[in-house]
Design a protein around this motif. Structure first.
Motif, PDB file in Angstrom:
ATOM      1  N   CYS A  96       0.751  -1.115  -0.030  1.00  4.26           N
ATOM      2  CA  CYS A  96      -0.006   0.020   0.057  1.00  4.26           C
ATOM      3  C   CYS A  96       0.876   1.330   0.060  1.00  4.26           C
ATOM      4  O   CYS A  96       0.276   2.231  -0.698  1.00  4.26           O
ATOM      5  CB  CYS A  96      -0.822   0.003   1.139  1.00  4.26           C
ATOM      6  N   GLY A 353      -9.420  -1.184  10.228  1.00  2.00           N
ATOM      7  CA  GLY A 353      -7.838  -1.534  10.163  1.00  2.00           C
ATOM      8  C   GLY A 353      -7.972  -2.877   9.231  1.00  2.00           C
ATOM      9  O   GLY A 353      -6.622  -3.236   9.446  1.00  2.00           O
ATOM     10  N   ALA A 354      -8.958  -3.166   8.671  1.00  2.00           N
ATOM     11  CA  ALA A 354      -8.804  -4.426   7.897  1.00  2.00           C
ATOM     12  C   ALA A 354      -9.380  -4.381   6.610  1.00  2.00           C
ATOM     13  O   ALA A 354     -10.391  -3.792   6.374  1.00  2.00           O
ATOM     14  CB  ALA A 354      -9.547  -5.700   8.790  1.00  2.00           C
ATOM     15  N   ALA A 509      -0.984  -2.576   9.547  1.00  2.00           N
ATOM     16  CA  ALA A 509      -0.949  -1.076   9.661  1.00  2.00           C
ATOM     17  C   ALA A 509      -0.548  -0.480  10.820  1.00  2.00           C
ATOM     18  O   ALA A 509      -0.001  -1.379  11.680  1.00  2.00           O
ATOM     19  CB  ALA A 509      -2.572  -0.677   9.346  1.00  2.00           C
ATOM     20  N   GLY A 510      -0.457   0.745  10.976  1.00  2.00           N
ATOM     21  CA  GLY A 510      -0.095   1.199  12.240  1.00  2.00           C
ATOM     22  C   GLY A 510       1.191   1.806  12.017  1.00  2.00           C
ATOM     23  O   GLY A 510       1.752   2.385  11.041  1.00  2.00           O
ATOM     24  N   LYS A 511       1.958   1.759  13.279  1.00  2.00           N
ATOM     25  CA  LYS A 511       3.348   2.520  13.128  1.00  2.00           C
ATOM     26  C   LYS A 511       4.340   1.352  12.391  1.00  2.00           C
ATOM     27  O   LYS A 511       5.489   1.114  13.111  1.00  2.00           O
ATOM     28  CB  LYS A 511       3.743   2.845  14.695  1.00  2.00           C
ATOM     29  N   ILE A 512       4.344   0.970  11.547  1.00  2.00           N
ATOM     30  CA  ILE A 512       5.077   0.046  10.740  1.00  2.00           C
ATOM     31  C   ILE A 512       5.662   0.472   9.383  1.00  2.00           C
ATOM     32  O   ILE A 512       5.004   1.461   8.929  1.00  2.00           O
ATOM     33  CB  ILE A 512       4.477  -1.238  10.609  1.00  2.00           C
ATOM     34  N   THR A 515       3.559  -0.992   5.231  1.00  2.00           N
ATOM     35  CA  THR A 515       2.080  -1.296   5.616  1.00  2.00           C
ATOM     36  C   THR A 515       1.478  -2.037   4.227  1.00  2.00           C
ATOM     37  O   THR A 515       1.907  -1.724   3.381  1.00  2.00           O
ATOM     38  CB  THR A 515       1.431  -0.087   5.792  1.00  2.00           C
ATOM     39  N   ILE A 583      -2.464  -4.107  13.905  1.00  2.00           N
ATOM     40  CA  ILE A 583      -1.853  -2.781  13.971  1.00  2.00           C
ATOM     41  C   ILE A 583      -0.931  -2.903  14.955  1.00  2.00           C
ATOM     42  O   ILE A 583      -1.006  -3.176  15.927  1.00  2.00           O
ATOM     43  CB  ILE A 583      -3.124  -1.928  14.706  1.00  2.00           C
ATOM     44  N   LEU A 585       1.720  -0.822  17.433  1.00  2.00           N
ATOM     45  CA  LEU A 585       2.003   0.277  18.285  1.00  2.00           C
ATOM     46  C   LEU A 585       3.199   0.395  18.726  1.00  2.00           C
ATOM     47  O   LEU A 585       3.755  -0.375  19.162  1.00  2.00           O
ATOM     48  CB  LEU A 585       0.670  -0.091  19.387  1.00  2.00           C
TER      49      LEU A 585
ATOM     50  N   THR B  99      -8.899   2.132  12.946  1.00  2.00           N
ATOM     51  CA  THR B  99      -7.669   2.223  13.869  1.00  2.00           C
ATOM     52  C   THR B  99      -6.670   2.440  13.314  1.00  2.00           C
ATOM     53  O   THR B  99      -5.823   3.284  13.901  1.00  2.00           O
ATOM     54  CB  THR B  99      -7.577   0.517  14.356  1.00  2.00           C
ATOM     55  N   ALA B 100      -6.315   2.393  11.995  1.00  2.00           N
ATOM     56  CA  ALA B 100      -4.882   2.715  11.588  1.00  2.00           C
ATOM     57  C   ALA B 100      -4.947   4.247  11.492  1.00  2.00           C
ATOM     58  O   ALA B 100      -3.846   4.762  11.856  1.00  2.00           O
ATOM     59  CB  ALA B 100      -4.743   1.900  10.292  1.00  2.00           C
ATOM     60  N   VAL B 103      -4.596   5.778  15.086  1.00  2.00           N
ATOM     61  CA  VAL B 103      -3.402   5.669  15.499  1.00  2.00           C
ATOM     62  C   VAL B 103      -2.368   6.660  14.972  1.00  2.00           C
ATOM     63  O   VAL B 103      -1.409   7.194  15.644  1.00  2.00           O
ATOM     64  CB  VAL B 103      -2.610   4.377  15.396  1.00  2.00           C
ATOM     65  N   LYS B 104      -2.693   7.170  13.492  1.00  2.00           N
ATOM     66  CA  LYS B 104      -1.660   8.035  12.813  1.00  2.00           C
ATOM     67  C   LYS B 104      -2.363   9.353  12.978  1.00  2.00           C
ATOM     68  O   LYS B 104      -1.821  10.463  12.259  1.00  2.00           O
ATOM     69  CB  LYS B 104      -1.722   7.640  11.455  1.00  2.00           C
ATOM     70  N   CYS B 137     -13.766   2.341   8.792  1.00  2.00           N
ATOM     71  CA  CYS B 137     -12.550   2.206   8.157  1.00  2.00           C
ATOM     72  C   CYS B 137     -12.792   1.945   6.639  1.00  2.00           C
ATOM     73  O   CYS B 137     -14.012   1.348   6.201  1.00  2.00           O
ATOM     74  CB  CYS B 137     -12.103   0.800   8.368  1.00  2.00           C
ATOM     75  N   CYS B 141      -5.996   1.632   4.639  1.00  2.00           N
ATOM     76  CA  CYS B 141      -5.293   1.831   5.927  1.00  2.00           C
ATOM     77  C   CYS B 141      -3.743   1.991   5.748  1.00  2.00           C
ATOM     78  O   CYS B 141      -2.966   2.815   6.310  1.00  2.00           O
ATOM     79  CB  CYS B 141      -5.216   0.555   6.798  1.00  2.00           C
ATOM     80  N   GLY B 142      -3.226   1.707   4.396  1.00  2.00           N
ATOM     81  CA  GLY B 142      -1.736   1.829   4.222  1.00  2.00           C
ATOM     82  C   GLY B 142      -1.538   3.409   3.890  1.00  2.00           C
ATOM     83  O   GLY B 142      -0.515   3.930   3.822  1.00  2.00           O
TER      84      GLY B 142
END
Lengths: 749, 184
Positions: A96, A353-354, A509-512, A515, A583, A585, B99-100, B103-104, B137, B141-142
């Motif tokens: 993504c 988030g999915a 996803a999230g702080k990675i 993603t 996700i 964190l 969520t994603a 968090v951002k 969502c 999310c990316g």
């Protein structure tokens, strides 16, 4: 009974140009006829357009601008007057953060993929790469790369490969190449996950290597074999037929295109095997990648029990989150006395988030449709439904197109492939209710009612849609069915762990760093997934936890990262596999705040039917809000825990029963953070605004007055060139002063 | 399906007036299939696509024409988040609260939007230009945090970008306004 000779109905293949008329033959004959025609059309196209430019096309790709990119390529091709280029769209690869992704495939050359393509880059790619054969190395996916290699060895990294203790293709290749006098700069050596070529009892006796650009897969059983490949193939340009593996193995097409990219080659693609490979709108392309071969095999055998046996043997478990063995579910419906039965594909992917299901529906819709037809045959249904979220317009469009194409080719409707199996599919839209992912609520929604669940039993396999036996499976489950039939139940069963067969798709996803969508064998550790495939946390921060399973799941703390990912291990750790949201964190995320976020979601989505969920989620949210606003007490923690356990035990459906999971798992693993909030009135991650304190560092403040001028409640005093002071009584903790200060003088504690 | 009431012609005429030909045709095609009442959700999608929201009059007409109790139609319309029961502004801003995105920093973007527009979630600006909504969502999310204005996705939005993005849309309105006033 299906294998016998019968008369086919008249059904045109494409529009009016062909007419099969009255063909006499078996299901297999009919399939061969259809796939042969599709292949002929494809070959014809490849013969006139050998160069392929493929542009990603899915919701995420479009958001990144891929439609403009496609249009720009079209204009360039027209303007150049070239008629040997085929421009086509493909689904999403799952990478993504690098979209839009464009692939340029020239025969005889290693396929080149470009990342983050925009209109300007289209022009460069076209003039430099396509017209003058000079690839743009700086823009290659996950690049930049130094050069384009003449050859590429892609070694299988599966633990089943390798013919003796310690034999490692990757390590021994450079030496062998050097001895043979091959310029090492011309050759790239990489490692990929299983190609799926190892099903024929050759475990631990040989290894596999894919040689590109000729796309030849070799089975290597000794160093001499490798030497022969180097001598004959690399140096002599002759394919070594003796070692060549024929047939279309599962991971191969994907790795032929993407095997050199680290993000992809650690994955095992089963459900996502066609993502980023084929054109999701074209049935011709799908036929080329063994499309409908599984259906033909199933109808040819004509034995529903055989299908169910295969699914059982593959140890496939429901991918929607529950993990119920798919074969068992099918058996229950197949055994029902009632003969009118339904099959439903649950594509109501509501977990925030999915996006696994969306990607599969958009990138490989025919595969999901085929899986459903096979499922319908196995349980004896004649009508099936796709329940898709209304928020996924492109997925709906592609599924509808796939259904229409299947009807047009006699793959849906009466007498599929000339057998006496009748089956048809319909798309039904959701309307934004998370609870509709629960199977009884989903059934109510299809019936046109409010999506509220009911008490089970009776389970839907006994009494479901309109009171008839109904099987509901997730998109990913159906996407696995064709692989089970085509590549063998044993093969799929041996991937993964003894209790959970196959792979699972996750939305990282999230702080990675990276993603996207990844598909890995069950049993891989979280660490491998997050650190090796995902590239770890961004910005050198420390990983705090991994949240799996969305609002129904829990948080797994960093010290438990070596946990293998499968249904049982995750639930033991207090989380769930869920549908596959993951996700990441980091230290800046407050776990109480994360729990509050999910509780806000669950409270909002609670359908209101049963009291424990309706009232319980509301009260838990109130307590969490109290805690994050600095008004919580130690007693609140006990109350929260008791309430959470009560709601978990007494709610009517899965939504309510799982809603306390984020609270319970954070209370379990991160209790110290809760205590810091209630006892010390402090948020360790500095996320909860009410618990923060802003102060101005007298050493750093130069008295520029910017903070005072920007403060919305004018609580900062001080004149020009004097140290400023924040009035803590009046401060509303909005953080504006810290944002605008150019000298980092505002401290957040 | 056959007619169901003795004033069927009148029901049809009223429905046509309220819902328009397109929707009425769609409902009639649904009634020709098995389990027509199960198409209620699809019918409401159709009405919303046509009119932007579901007005009380729409719901009543749908109930009459589909022969489903009005209470049930209203129940379904208010149960699902996707249906809007109030008219919307010219542009619909949907900020992803997944969520994603959260968090951002989607919460900060949402706050900035509320400050800039002076409205809260579910409300429309007094000039009728923007409606602000939080959405579940949207599956990109990316690219978090994500904000959608009508069909256009704005990826990786920061609070600072919010005024700039809004300005572009306001500009469109102004240009359209000056064109029409130029013509008259």
């Amino acid at each position: 009974m299906f294998g016998e000779i019968r008369v086919f109905r008249q059904r045109p293949f494409d529009g009016n140009s062909h007419n099969l008329g009255e063909i006499v033959g078996t299901v297999q004959d009919r399939y061969q006829e259809l796939s042969g025609q599709a292949e002929a059309r494809r070959q014809e196209q490849l013969a006139t357009n050998p160069i392929l430019i493929q542009v990603g096309s899915a919701t995420c790709e479009h958001a990144a601008g891929s439609r403009e990119v496609f249009e720009e390529f079209r204009k360039h091709i027209v303007a150049s007057g070239r008629d040997d280029i085929l421009l086509h769209q493909t689904g999403c690869t799952g990478r993504c953060s690098r979209e839009p992704i464009v692939g340029v495939f020239v025969p005889g050359q290693i396929p080149i993929k470009y990342e983050r393509v925009d209109r300007e880059l289209v022009h460069q790619i076209f003039t430099s790469h396509v017209q003058n054969n000079q690839p743009l190395l700086a823009h290659v996916l996950d690049g930049p790369v130094e050069r384009v290699y003449a050859f590429e060895f892609l070694c299988c990294g599966s633990h089943r490969c390798g013919w003796e203790e310690g034999a490692n293709l990757e390590a021994s290749l450079p030496g062998l190449l050097k001895d043979a006098g091959v310029d090492l700069e011309q050759v790239n050596i990489a490692r990929a996950s299983c190609f799926g070529a190892c099903s024929s009892g050759n475990e631990k006796t040989c290894s596999h290597v894919l040689v590109k650009p000729d796309k030849v897969l070799y089975r290597v059983c000794s160093t001499d074999d490798l030497k022969e490949i180097i001598e004959k193939h690399i140096q002599g340009g002759q394919i070594v037929d003796r070692l060549r593996v024929g047939g279309k193995t599962i991971g191969r097409k994907f790795f032929e295109i993407y095997g050199d990219v680290a993000f992809f080659n650690r994955q095992t693609r089963v459900a996502l095997r066609h993502n980023g490979v084929l054109d999701p709108g074209s049935i011709t392309e799908y036929f080329h990648y063994r499309g409908f071969q599984a259906l033909a095999k199933v109808l040819d055998k004509g034995d529903p029990n055989w299908v169910i046996e295969q699914v059982k043997k593959s140890k496939l478990r429901g991918r929607g989150g529950g993990g119920f063995p798919t074969g068992n579910k099918w058996t229950m419906a197949a055994k029902a006395a009632e003969k009118i039965r339904y099959i439903i594909c649950n594509a109501d992917e509501g977990d925030p988030g999915a996006f696994m299901d969306r990607s599969m529906l958009e990138s490989d819709p025919f595969n999901v449709v085929e899986g459903m037809i096979i499922g319908g045959f196995a349980i004896g249904a004649s009508r099936g439904f796709f329940y898709v979220r209304a928020e996924y317009p492109l997925a709906i469009e592609r599924i509808q197109n796939a259904i229409q194409e299947c009807r047009r080719h006699g793959l849906l409707g009466k007498g599929i492939l000339g057998s006496d199996f009748d089956f048809d599919l319909e798309v039904r839209l959701g309307a934004g209710a998370f609870v509709c992912g629960e199977e009884t609520a989903l059934i109510h929604s299809i019936e046109g009612e409010r999506g509220q669940p009911r008490i089970r039993p009776p389970y839907p396999t006994e009494s479901g849609l309109w009171g008839k036996p109904t099987v509901i499976n997730n998109v990913e489950t159906f996407a696995n069915i064709t692989a089970v039939i085509n590549y063998g139940a044993e093969w799929l069963g041996q991937i993964g762990t003894p209790s959970s067969g196959g792979t699972k798709v996750f939305a990282l996803a999230g702080k990675i760093r990276h993603t996207g969508l990844v598909e890995v064998p069950m049993g891989m550790t979280l660490r491998e997934l997050v650190e090796e495939i995902g590239g770890g946390v961004v910005g050198g921060k420390k990983l705090k936890a991994v949240q799996t399973g969305g609002p129904a799941g829990g948080c797994i703390p960093a010290h438990m990262l070596d946990l293998p990912i499968d249904f049982d291990s995750l639930s033991k750790a207090g989380s769930i596999m869920g549908s596959g949201g993951m996700i990441v964190l980091d230290e800046d995320d407050c776990m109480v705040d994360v729990a509050k976020f999910f509780m806000t979601f669950s409270q909002d989505e609670s359908c209101g039917k049963c009291t424990p969920c309706r009232e319980g989620t509301t009260r838990m949210l109130e307590i969490l809000e109290r805690i994050t606003h600095g008004k919580g007490t130690l007693e609140d923690l006990g109350l929260l825990e008791r309430l959470a356990k009560l709601v978990k035990k007494s709610s009517l459906c899965g939504l309510g029963r799982a809603a306390p999971n984020p609270v319970l798992s954070t209370l379990n693993h991160f209790r110290d953070e809760y205590i810091a909030h209630v006892a010390d009135k402090r948020c360790p991650a500095k996320k909860c605004a009410a618990l923060l304190r802003y102060e101005i560092d007298p050493q750093k403040c130069v008295g520029c007055t910017v903070c005072a001028r920007n403060c919305p409640v004018t609580c900062i005093s001080g004149s020009r060139r004097e140290v400023h002071v924040i009035d803590q009584e009046r401060c509303i903790k909005c953080g504006r002063c810290a944002e605008v200060c150019r000298f980092n003088a505002v401290l957040r504690t | 399906m056959s007619t169901s009431t003795d004033n069927w012609e009148q029901v049809q005429a009223t429905a046509k007036q309220v819902l328009g030909d397109n929707v009425v045709k769609f409902i009639e095609s649904c009634r020709a299939e098995p389990n027509p009442e199960s198409q209620l959700i699809a019918v409401l999608h159709k009405v919303q696509a046509e009119y932007g929201y579901l007005a009380e009059a729409h719901l009543d007409a749908v109930a009459q024409l589909m022969q489903i109790p009005a209470a049930k139609v209203a129940g379904v319309a208010s149960f699902y988040h996707y249906y809007r029961l109030e008219p919307r502004g010219r542009f619909l801003i949907n900020i992803c609260m997944g969520t994603a995105c959260y968090v951002k920093g989607a919460d900060r973007v949402a706050q900035k939007l509320m400050d800039e527009l002076g409205i809260r979630f579910g409300e429309t600006t007094t000039d009728g230009v923007f409606t602000l909504e939080g959405t579940r969502c949207i599956g990109t999310c990316g690219l978090a945090p994500v904000m959608m204005i009508d069909d256009k996705v704005h990826a990786e939005v920061t609070p600072d970008q919010v005024p700039v993005i809004l300005e572009k849309y306001l500009d469109q309105v102004r240009r359209a306004g000056s064109e029409t006033s130029g013509r008259t």
